[in-house]
Design a protein around this motif. Sequence first.
Motif, PDB file in Angstrom:
ATOM      1  N   HIS A 293       0.915  -1.245  -0.047  1.00  0.00           N
ATOM      2  CA  HIS A 293       0.048  -0.003  -0.150  1.00  0.00           C
ATOM      3  C   HIS A 293       0.978   1.177  -0.074  1.00  0.00           C
ATOM      4  O   HIS A 293       0.452   2.266  -0.684  1.00  0.00           O
TER       5      HIS A 293
ATOM      6  N   GLU B 215      -4.900   7.246   6.854  1.00  0.00           N
ATOM      7  CA  GLU B 215      -5.767   6.460   5.904  1.00  0.00           C
ATOM      8  C   GLU B 215      -6.040   5.258   6.734  1.00  0.00           C
ATOM      9  O   GLU B 215      -7.228   4.891   7.061  1.00  0.00           O
TER      10      GLU B 215
ATOM     11  N   ASP C 243      -7.505   4.569  -3.439  1.00  0.00           N
ATOM     12  CA  ASP C 243      -6.841   6.041  -3.276  1.00  0.00           C
ATOM     13  C   ASP C 243      -7.390   6.838  -4.332  1.00  0.00           C
ATOM     14  O   ASP C 243      -6.898   7.354  -5.121  1.00  0.00           O
TER      15      ASP C 243
ATOM     16  N   GLU D  29       2.266   1.784  -3.345  1.00  0.00           N
ATOM     17  CA  GLU D  29       0.919   2.267  -4.181  1.00  0.00           C
ATOM     18  C   GLU D  29       1.252   3.728  -4.160  1.00  0.00           C
ATOM     19  O   GLU D  29       0.725   4.626  -5.303  1.00  0.00           O
ATOM     20  N   HIS D  30       1.409   4.453  -2.933  1.00  0.00           N
ATOM     21  CA  HIS D  30       1.280   5.805  -2.777  1.00  0.00           C
ATOM     22  C   HIS D  30       2.478   6.403  -3.508  1.00  0.00           C
ATOM     23  O   HIS D  30       2.708   7.631  -4.083  1.00  0.00           O
TER      24      HIS D  30
HETATM   25 ZN   LIG Z   1      -3.943   4.676   0.314  1.00  0.00          ZN
END
Ligand SMILES: [Zn+2]
Length: 1043
Positions: free
Chosen positions: A58, A150, A1026, A61-62
């Motif tokens: 995750h 988040e 996201d 991914e950001h």
């Molecule tokens: Zn996220």
Amino acid sequence: MPFDLVTSFDPEYCPSTITKWRSTRTGLQIVLIEQERPIVEGYFAVATEIADDSGCPHTLEHLIFMGSKKHPYKGLLDTLGNRAFSNTNAWTATDSTVYTLSTAGWEGFRLLLPVYLDHLINPTLTDSACYTEVYHVDGEGNEKGVVFSEMQGVENEAETIAVLRSHKIMYPESSGYSSETGGLMGALRVLTSQRIREFYYSLYRPDNLCLILVGTVDKDELLDTVSKFDDELPSLDLANPKPRPFVDSPKAPHLTSNVIDTIDFPDKDESSGHILLSFFGPSILDFVTNTALHCLMMYLTDSDISLLRRKIVEIENPLSTELEVYTDDYIETGLNIWLHNVPTEELGNVEKRVFEILKEHIDKSEFNLEQIRDVVERERLQYILSAERYPSTLANLAIEDFVYGTKDGKTLNAAKTLQEFDTILKYETADWEKLMQTWFLYNPHAAILAKPSASLAKQLRVDGKERLQKRREELGEAGLANLTKRLKEAQDENERKIPNELLSSFPAPDPAKVKFIESVTAKAGLALSGASKPDNEIQSVLDADGAASLPLYVHYEHVKSNFVSVTLALSTAAIPEDILPYLFILLSNFYATPIVLDDGTVVPYEEVVKELKKDTIVESYHIGFDGEFYELVTIELQVVPKNYQKAIDWFKKLIWNSKFDPQRLQIVIEKTLMGMSEEKRDGSYMVNSASRRLLLNKRSARRALEVLEMESLLKRLCEVVKKDPSDLVSKLEQVRTTLFTPENVRIVISADIKQLSGPVSSWTTFLPSSVISASSLMPIPRTFNNANDEGRKLGGKAYLLPVPATESSYATLLTNGPTDFKHPDIPALAVAVSYLEAVEGPFWRGIRGNGLAYGAGVLRSIEVGNIGFRVYRAADAPVAIARAKEIVESYATGATAFEPLLIDGAISIIVSAMAEADNSYYSAASRKFLQEVLKDLGPNANQNYLASVRAVKAEAMQAAVMQFLMPIFSVETSHVFIACNPSKLESTTDAFEKLGYEVLTDPFGYLGEEEEDEGGESGSEGSYDDSNEDEDESGSDTDEDGE
Ligand SMILES: [Zn+2]
């Protein structure tokens, strides 16, 4: 060219072509799904397996969006995307990470593709990016970081806790399926950038990447573009193939006995909890058994007459209010059943009860073969419908095949047909019973009993405060100052300005090249009078079928679809004001009510539900049409063409032959009342609701049908209906007779008209003989006409709505705006708003970027006659609003100029929003009726609007900001609605009184009704979306395109 064709075929059930290629040099895969749509959608999937809760997948991914080696600029993809009609996004699931790119037209997609791919394969992954994006402590000692915040929002939610616990029981620690790929807070605190980089190098390799595209694409250009990218990649070492995630990992051993585990989740309200039941299913490649199990789970839960729903939900003192089934599409499928809102003291019993019910069903030979065959037929049609309508349907199939399928295309080829449905339609009762026994009754399962705990809620709050206190003490003034400095340095390094030369080196694509879906309009009956008569082939078909003489209003949109949608739009102005709220009960009860046939036979509601499901694919009702025109209500049935006449007959029966059954009415009322506490916990909802209730009069359906507005009425009816329902029934009769009259029905049909037999004449039997046919129509009501005195002249008042369940604030400022859809300034306003709201644009950087609020944006509703501004999930709403005012002012006065490159971007955002709204035959048809008829914008409304938007110049934008947006921030001309935690009432009151507002606190007197409660944001299940967009956008308040 390095790409070898793997497979290519046309699915038999949906107009499209699926083609797959694989690079012989690097192993990179491409799947192209050709479908006629204005939007090209890309899904770039990486299979990501990790055996811990660090959150590497995750966080990575950001970080991908923070810059690539060739283009080391944060937000470049978004900024370029703004110019090229595009949106980027991504999600992390348990087994894969998927990056998306959606673009209006192929031209823009082709421009962005190489830049996006460079981010995926050459990201910078700097320490600074990791610091701001993943986890850090700010200068006040608070824990921050985009990913950390988040996960903080979801980690303590009942669903998250239960799903993770279930996975930990089902899978061993070494399995990727047992991980929280989003990252647990404790793990994120200690995650290093080095660890993320290692994870990146192990899995982000070309042979573990698949590019999936859906839409109208130039195939040669696609292969050419990706080949160039492929050339730059290291070639695959064919002698030493790397293991495939999951596929080459050891299989998880299955449970050998049931595991029942109770977990606590924080909630002040200890009355009800949840149950999650999980079972191992077959191999994901066993399509027949998986389809059968899916249908079996629907058979158990999908309607009021399904076995589990009937015995657990639709009873007096329900044991659960909602059942939900879903599968984990892993290498072996996981089968899951949720029972929501189970009385806490019953959790253990209900878990047992489920299995008793299943066992009894088989022991007593009650399995209903006819019912499950109806389910299979319906599920097949639902699948076809979703493949036609949503690009994600076939894309998800391709992602799954990439992660788990065979490399030779064999498993993908299975998508050519829907044979598995044919196979299971032939199953006999014994086959189904065996399936139920094998996979549910005698298959060991994990059961998670999620129990609410007030003390845990309190504990978490106390712990948080103590941790903060302790951290501050340990750091001391100097330590905190150091952290402020460190954060600033990291931000500076991340926020390098994108050079204008770089932006302008990418040519802006031509909006005229975006191909919208064309539908053909034709009309019959009253729709022909007044308006000009369409001159086309479809109109001739209708004329030949008696279009001229039909005593009803019917509007047709001809599209290439396998489905027919029939919508009835009705004006609520027809209903007397004092009984208008009863319409809510009538609609809620509309599709599940007994029917009295003309010969007097009563068809019980169970039979109605069953037969209706058999004949139709979708049945729905809405307040409003397509999210606008809220004084209309719409009821809609969707069917296959051969059931067109049946849809009409159903409408006839449901409207005129339904019988109001007090017991059914009572269930509707009780369920609505049960749901209300949920709404009162939602700050965003409370703001919208308050503005409707305080600014509209009781004539307005938008106010009268507002759930909280009806609360006292429903509470009263709930008592009355048990003793003497006659008054309620007679009011419903009155609603029915006033609403359903021929002069108040506008019928809208979208279909391949040529496939319909008797497109017009099928309606001749619709009206009962007792109803007198109409020669004219009631006008289309508009919400702004139902504004009360306060709503007509906004200014000076600030309403404070205390919401104990929320920690952050939600605020909306409203001023009066244009009500005419043809207002000449609408295009300029639309471009200005799009400019201010753009991702990485002024509001984004000024408000979200500074951590003042999660989101901010302008509201425009020509239908209601309001323009406004809203912030949501704000840490400090007054400060966020003040910042917005500064931004708006600087553009209105010209202190800040609109930059030409970004104006192009703003226009492009409007183009892509329009294409997005029209992205299927179904939505294109319905939008056409909305624009051309309801808004009276005439033929070619889309094209005309596009042309006027493209002509907008900076001067016009500045004038629009001055004229329409400045009044939002002035006390004389605006109202404020703000929902916040009661602890913030005082400071918020001060802030708005200082601005000159008359502050009115708790206008509906909710305070004291509920005690202090835990805050909590809702999260999605199993994956972290996201979104760059407003995530809790209600939709109904915004005119997306300002048309
Ligand atoms: Zn996220």
